[in-house]
Design an enzyme around this catalytic site. Sequence first.
Site, PDB file in Angstrom:
ATOM      1  N   LYS A 146      64.449  87.496 -11.908  1.00  0.00           N
ATOM      2  CA  LYS A 146      65.904  87.358 -12.046  1.00  0.00           C
ATOM      3  C   LYS A 146      66.700  88.663 -11.903  1.00  0.00           C
ATOM      4  CE  LYS A 146      66.644  83.810 -12.062  1.00  0.00           C
ATOM      5  NZ  LYS A 146      66.402  83.027 -10.805  1.00  0.00           N
ATOM      6  N   ALA A 147      66.055  89.656 -11.319  1.00  0.00           N
ATOM      7  CA  ALA A 147      66.731  90.952 -11.171  1.00  0.00           C
ATOM      8  C   ALA A 147      67.531  91.073  -9.882  1.00  0.00           C
ATOM      9  CB  ALA A 147      65.699  92.067 -11.249  1.00  0.00           C
ATOM     10  N   HIS A 172      56.490  89.741  -8.520  1.00  0.00           N
ATOM     11  CA  HIS A 172      57.066  90.016  -9.843  1.00  0.00           C
ATOM     12  C   HIS A 172      56.036  90.725 -10.724  1.00  0.00           C
ATOM     13  CE1 HIS A 172      60.703  87.882  -9.144  1.00  0.00           C
ATOM     14  NE2 HIS A 172      60.280  86.670  -9.365  1.00  0.00           N
ATOM     15  N   SER A 184      69.742  85.083 -17.334  1.00  0.00           N
ATOM     16  CA  SER A 184      69.454  84.451 -16.052  1.00  0.00           C
ATOM     17  C   SER A 184      68.079  83.757 -16.099  1.00  0.00           C
ATOM     18  CB  SER A 184      69.486  85.521 -14.949  1.00  0.00           C
ATOM     19  OG  SER A 184      69.269  84.940 -13.696  1.00  0.00           O
TER      20      SER A 184
HETATM   21  P1  A3P Z   1      72.442  84.837 -12.430  1.00  0.00           P
HETATM   22  O1  A3P Z   1      71.540  83.782 -12.996  1.00  0.00           O
HETATM   23  O2  A3P Z   1      72.867  85.848 -13.450  1.00  0.00           O
HETATM   24  O3  A3P Z   1      73.607  84.280 -11.692  1.00  0.00           O
HETATM   25  P2  A3P Z   1      66.233  86.410  -8.480  1.00  0.00           P
HETATM   26  O4  A3P Z   1      66.523  86.232  -7.036  1.00  0.00           O
HETATM   27  O5  A3P Z   1      65.512  87.669  -8.812  1.00  0.00           O
HETATM   28  O6  A3P Z   1      65.606  85.189  -9.068  1.00  0.00           O
HETATM   29  O7  A3P Z   1      67.627  86.626  -9.219  1.00  0.00           O
HETATM   30  C1  A3P Z   1      68.550  85.578  -9.336  1.00  0.00           C
HETATM   31  C2  A3P Z   1      69.828  86.150  -9.909  1.00  0.00           C
HETATM   32  O8  A3P Z   1      70.470  86.932  -8.879  1.00  0.00           O
HETATM   33  C3  A3P Z   1      70.814  85.081 -10.312  1.00  0.00           C
HETATM   34  O9  A3P Z   1      71.580  85.670 -11.356  1.00  0.00           O
HETATM   35  C4  A3P Z   1      71.617  84.928  -9.026  1.00  0.00           C
HETATM   36  O10 A3P Z   1      72.864  84.324  -9.198  1.00  0.00           O
HETATM   37  C5  A3P Z   1      71.754  86.390  -8.630  1.00  0.00           C
HETATM   38  N1  A3P Z   1      72.100  86.564  -7.208  1.00  0.00           N
HETATM   39  C6  A3P Z   1      71.538  85.984  -6.134  1.00  0.00           C
HETATM   40  N2  A3P Z   1      72.168  86.349  -5.006  1.00  0.00           N
HETATM   41  C7  A3P Z   1      73.154  87.196  -5.378  1.00  0.00           C
HETATM   42  C8  A3P Z   1      74.160  87.912  -4.673  1.00  0.00           C
HETATM   43  N3  A3P Z   1      74.278  87.822  -3.364  1.00  0.00           N
HETATM   44  N4  A3P Z   1      75.005  88.689  -5.385  1.00  0.00           N
HETATM   45  C9  A3P Z   1      74.894  88.796  -6.720  1.00  0.00           C
HETATM   46  N5  A3P Z   1      73.969  88.126  -7.448  1.00  0.00           N
HETATM   47  C10 A3P Z   1      73.102  87.348  -6.784  1.00  0.00           C
END
Ligand code: A3P
Length: 309
Positions: free
Chosen positions: A56-57, A122, A152
Amino acid sequence: MSLEKMKDLQLNEESPKPETKEINGILMTKIISDNWDKIWNFQAKPDDLLIATYAKAGTTWTQEIVDMIQNDGNVEKCQRANTFDRHPFIDHIAEGICMTSHYFPGLDLAIKMPSPRTLKTHLPVQMLPPSFWTQNSKIIYVARNAKDCLVSYYHFSRMNKMLPDPGTLEEYIEEFMNGRVLWGSWYDHVKGWWDAKEKHPILYLFYEDMKENPKREIQKILKFLEKDLAEETLNKIIYHTSFDIMKENPMANYTTLPTSIMDHSISPFMRKGMPGDWKNHFTVAQNEKFDEDYKKKMIGTTLTFRTEI
Ligand code: A3P
């Protein structure tokens, strides 16, 4: 019954939450732990690019940026397949229904993929297959502040049937602080990769910086990948990889998976995409407890995070 019919039936059924089992002290799904040797022995190549993150980063966001760079800003090419098929997730193995979808055997996809490959992991640094170090493969690591990662991950665990049930947020905060979540402790993850960059080609980025100034951060990736792109292409990449555009992109937003695996009506994959959303979730007491514990766990590192921008 035909295989296709069986797959359809399986995909439409509700998936049970997975069993978990530790490997080297890190919580994983049981199937990953039971197949750990296969992951550990994965053969990296010198021209592999690995995108490594704690869950979720901002993995998917970074994957889209990298794919756009590699394809010189060609949007159609980047829509050739789902993110998870473009960039195999090497530490992902799942069973049952999962083996019927392209998404799941990330490791097998990676093994079959022709070079040059862009891969996703991960894994905490100490569990990365050693061939990545010996082959000197380039790695982009993206870190996000603990509180937003937690929130997240909590919502993702609610909607993703491949992750254990997170319980209440109160319970989840405890599990997160104790590292009792899949892929282990956030604290050890970010610190471990931070230290590793001293000895290996790792570009260490921060989600908050990417949000604050995507152009500057994309330029860092360009430099790291030794690529040069026209200003116009760079602006196209910024636009195409913005949250609002990616949210509507089925090849990047995970909506092509059946709801039996990810149910976006519970919480969308592209949820908020904002630093500081944790403030809408943590109570004052939870925040104080978290901060107190955070200080102890992050003592002695030069690594710092912004929890809002
Ligand atoms: P949130 O749940 O806080 O909205 P990962 O891809 O590592 O699983 O991370 C998912 C997180 O990155 C989610 O956070 C998602 O909304 C956010 N995310 C994905 N694409 C993004 C973008 N283009 N800009 C900002 N955040 C993004």
